[in-house]
Design a protein around this motif. Structure first.
Motif, mmCIF file in Angstrom:
data_model
loop_
_atom_site.group_PDB
_atom_site.id
_atom_site.type_symbol
_atom_site.label_atom_id
_atom_site.label_comp_id
_atom_site.label_asym_id
_atom_site.label_seq_id
_atom_site.Cartn_x
_atom_site.Cartn_y
_atom_site.Cartn_z
ATOM 1 N N UNK A 56 -8.789 -40.881 -9.061
ATOM 2 C CA UNK A 56 -8.353 -39.939 -8.117
ATOM 3 C C UNK A 56 -9.006 -39.371 -7.109
ATOM 4 N N UNK A 57 -8.410 -39.038 -6.039
ATOM 5 C CA UNK A 57 -8.985 -38.616 -4.683
ATOM 6 C C UNK A 57 -8.581 -37.277 -4.384
ATOM 7 N N UNK A 58 -9.707 -36.523 -4.106
ATOM 8 C CA UNK A 58 -9.544 -35.223 -3.713
ATOM 9 C C UNK A 58 -10.274 -34.922 -2.391
ATOM 10 N N UNK A 59 -9.651 -33.881 -1.444
ATOM 11 C CA UNK A 59 -9.945 -34.026 -0.195
ATOM 12 C C UNK A 59 -10.464 -32.442 0.416
ATOM 13 N N UNK A 60 -11.166 -32.306 1.487
ATOM 14 C CA UNK A 60 -11.432 -31.177 2.002
ATOM 15 C C UNK A 60 -11.647 -31.390 3.499
ATOM 16 N N UNK A 61 -11.062 -30.357 4.290
ATOM 17 C CA UNK A 61 -11.448 -30.449 5.627
ATOM 18 C C UNK A 61 -12.317 -29.499 6.118
ATOM 19 N N UNK A 62 -13.326 -29.974 6.984
ATOM 20 C CA UNK A 62 -14.403 -29.235 7.162
ATOM 21 C C UNK A 62 -13.854 -28.278 8.539
ATOM 22 N N UNK A 63 -13.811 -27.041 8.602
ATOM 23 C CA UNK A 63 -13.411 -26.186 9.539
ATOM 24 C C UNK A 63 -13.891 -26.192 11.009
ATOM 25 N N UNK A 64 -15.060 -26.340 10.891
ATOM 26 C CA UNK A 64 -15.889 -26.109 12.186
ATOM 27 C C UNK A 64 -15.959 -27.677 12.728
ATOM 28 N N UNK A 65 -16.064 -28.781 11.837
ATOM 29 C CA UNK A 65 -16.418 -29.950 12.782
ATOM 30 C C UNK A 65 -14.886 -30.941 12.759
ATOM 31 N N UNK A 66 -13.839 -30.490 11.756
ATOM 32 C CA UNK A 66 -12.473 -30.964 11.657
ATOM 33 C C UNK A 66 -12.575 -32.184 10.891
ATOM 34 N N UNK A 67 -13.998 -32.660 10.377
ATOM 35 C CA UNK A 67 -14.056 -33.942 9.529
ATOM 36 C C UNK A 67 -13.316 -33.726 8.118
ATOM 37 N N UNK A 100 -14.173 -28.507 -6.320
ATOM 38 C CA UNK A 100 -13.741 -27.127 -5.698
ATOM 39 C C UNK A 100 -14.849 -27.421 -4.269
ATOM 40 N N UNK A 101 -14.392 -27.167 -3.317
ATOM 41 C CA UNK A 101 -15.241 -27.126 -1.858
ATOM 42 C C UNK A 101 -15.379 -25.954 -1.123
ATOM 43 N N UNK A 335 -4.439 -32.036 2.102
ATOM 44 C CA UNK A 335 -5.496 -31.306 2.961
ATOM 45 C C UNK A 335 -4.693 -31.592 4.505
ATOM 46 N N UNK A 336 -4.523 -30.411 5.028
ATOM 47 C CA UNK A 336 -4.089 -30.752 6.446
ATOM 48 C C UNK A 336 -5.371 -30.747 7.313
ATOM 49 N N UNK A 337 -4.910 -32.235 8.149
ATOM 50 C CA UNK A 337 -6.065 -32.498 9.064
ATOM 51 C C UNK A 337 -5.630 -33.591 10.005
ATOM 52 N N UNK A 338 -6.224 -33.719 11.295
ATOM 53 C CA UNK A 338 -6.090 -34.758 12.237
ATOM 54 C C UNK A 338 -4.611 -34.420 12.517
ATOM 55 N N UNK A 339 -3.823 -33.439 12.522
ATOM 56 C CA UNK A 339 -2.548 -33.162 13.024
ATOM 57 C C UNK A 339 -1.665 -33.866 11.959
ATOM 58 N N UNK A 340 -2.050 -33.872 10.785
ATOM 59 C CA UNK A 340 -1.464 -34.790 9.692
ATOM 60 C C UNK A 340 -1.548 -34.055 8.351
ATOM 61 N N UNK A 341 -0.780 -34.253 7.248
ATOM 62 C CA UNK A 341 -0.502 -33.812 6.051
ATOM 63 C C UNK A 341 -1.137 -34.807 5.183
ATOM 64 N N UNK A 342 -2.464 -34.656 4.887
ATOM 65 C CA UNK A 342 -3.289 -35.922 4.110
ATOM 66 C C UNK A 342 -3.029 -35.736 2.592
#
Length: 466
Positions: A56-67, A100-101, A335-342
């Motif tokens: 399983x893959x779990x995701x997190x978007x860094x709010x400052x860098x958007x990575x 948990x991130x 995870x919402x990132x890069x103008x996508x829903x991942x």
């Protein structure tokens, strides 16, 4: 002709036996009711990135860098906008739980039941040998917080120094004698500390004592990973197996329409349940998944879609093409990132797409099913559905099909209608009559890869005498 409209803009209702249902919807799967009251097909899933292995893959978007950071099989990856990944693992994540991130000023911090891990975007390291084994981490005002696994306490690092932990900097969540199993900090700077029997809210203090307890809620959290902030409050599954909107000391259940299903799920099947918020076409949703729960189709994995504004529910499922039955919706995290829903899945990251209505390479089955309508003898001479047409290609026409159950006896044969090649104008599709009876139930289904918007359903009804 007497065309009688059938309300399809109502809510899903699973709190009684289906035969008792006289209004609302008995089923809506892989679809939702949009702002216009139409049944809109839920986006499909296409591959965004492949990761090593099949865990399983779990995701997190860094709010400052958007990575975007991903955790899979205890390893930590950074994913760029093009879906390329870099393995950052020097210290693997331990504990075996759901990651948990959180993020401090200059790094992300991850907990999964063992050592807390930090990552500055280069390599992962153990945060501190003095930090507790934790399942949850949170950050507020330059202070990192973590629960002490399998205890009723939560600890915090020094102010501005997430790597220094004093063994005396511990708080006991003692409104009820239970373990702290979840911690979250809201945008309102509230610290919610939850256990199976209670929820406590702490606020910041200046000085030697950094927190104080403001209030408690006399109900706990049965699903520690279900806490998510949305619409000015925290949504979660409480100890009564209700999905609730928790604001201050008010706990408002919002799962009344599906309460019977949730309450029947055994307590041990709730431990891996999770929820996450996201947006589709401007509508805000929360996905609630209970991976270990039994489904009506004989498998495992219930996934619910909750419309935050309108308080309506629907179901999401994957599809097993070999058995031709629904299976668990193939998503472990959002995870919402890069103008996508991942979406994290097993060894892969998907992107929700409104253009392809397959879940990777598998079909996505959209269905709707009404209640048992009517209470007197009538004849249905014809039925018609208003639906967006021209959703095929220039060479192929997708198919939608409908069937009817009269007086709860048996389903009729499927009646199929084509949705038109590209350029076909929107029109009403006629499905014919379904006989005579006292009450009727309709169901429609589509498996083809195309956009579907059902805008109305009507039946030509004539009263008859026995």
């Amino acid at each position: 002709m007497t065309w009688t409209p059938i309300n399809i803009a109502t809510q899903l209702f699973q709190n009684i036996d289906e035969i008792e249902l006289k209004s609302a919807l008995a089923a809506i799967e892989n679809a939702y009711v949009n702002e216009a009251g139409n049944h809109k097909r839920f986006p499909g899933l296409k591959i965004f990135a492949n990761l090593p292995g099949s865990e399983p893959v779990y995701l997190y978007r860094h709010t400052a860098t958007n990575d975007v950071y991903a955790v899979s099989n205890s390893r930590v990856y950074r994913i760029d906008r093009d879906g390329n990944y870099v393995d950052l693992t020097k210290a693997p994540l331990s504990g075996g739980g759901r990651p948990v991130f959180t993020e401090t000023v200059d790094e992300i911090v991850i907990a999964a039941g063992g050592d807390i891990i930090r990552c500055d975007g280069k390599k992962t390291q153990v945060l501190s040998p003095d930090a507790p084994d934790a399942t949850h981490v949170a950050y507020i005002d330059s202070i990192l917080i973590a629960n002490e696994k399998d205890s009723g306490r939560f600890a915090h690092a020094n102010f501005g120094d997430a790597r220094t932990w004093d063994p005396l900097d511990v708080f006991a969540a003692d409104s009820k004698p239970d373990h702290v199993t979840a911690v979250i900090v809201t945008p309102y700077r509230e610290i919610l500390v939850a256990g199976p029997q209670s929820v406590e809210q702490y606020s910041r203090l200046e000085g030697e004592t950094p927190f104080y307890r403001r209030w408690t809620v006399d109900e706990g959290i049965i699903a520690p990973y279900s806490m998510v902030f949305e619409d000015g409050a925290v949504f979660c599954v409480n100890s009564k197996k209700e999905f609730v909107r928790l604001s201050l000391q008010n706990s408002e259940p919002v799962s009344g329409d599906i309460a019977r299903v949730l309450s029947a799920i055994p307590e041990q099947q709730w431990q891996k349940a999770w929820s996450q918020r996201f947006e589709v076409d401007g509508q805000r949703f929360i996905m609630l998944q209970i991976p270990d729960a039994d489904t009506p189709y004989g498998g495992k994995g219930l996934t619910y879609l909750f419309d935050v504004k309108h308080r309506k529910w629907s179901n999401l499922y994957g599809w097993n093409p070999q058995l031709a039955v629904p299976e668990i919706y193939p998503v472990n995290d959002i995870c919402e990132a890069y103008d996508r829903v991942l979406c994290g899945s097993n060894g892969v990251i998907y992107e929700m797409t409104p253009r392809d209505f397959v879940n990777a390479s598998k079909p996505q089955r959209m269905i709707g099913r009404t209640a048992h309508l009517g209470n007197q003898p009538v004849e249905i001479s014809d039925t018609r559905m208003r639906i967006a047409m021209g959703v095929g290609s220039y060479t192929t026409e997708p198919v939608i099909r409908m069937r009817c159950k009269v007086d709860n006896r048996y389903w009729s044969a499927w009646v199929e209608r084509k949705l038109g090649r590209t350029g076909t104008q929107t029109a009403a599709l006629l499905f014919g009559g379904f006989g005579t009876g006292e009450h009727f139930q309709f169901e429609w289904e589509i498996l083809n890869n195309c956009q579907v918007t059902v805008m109305g359903l009507e039946a030509d009804i004539t009263a008859v005498g026995w």
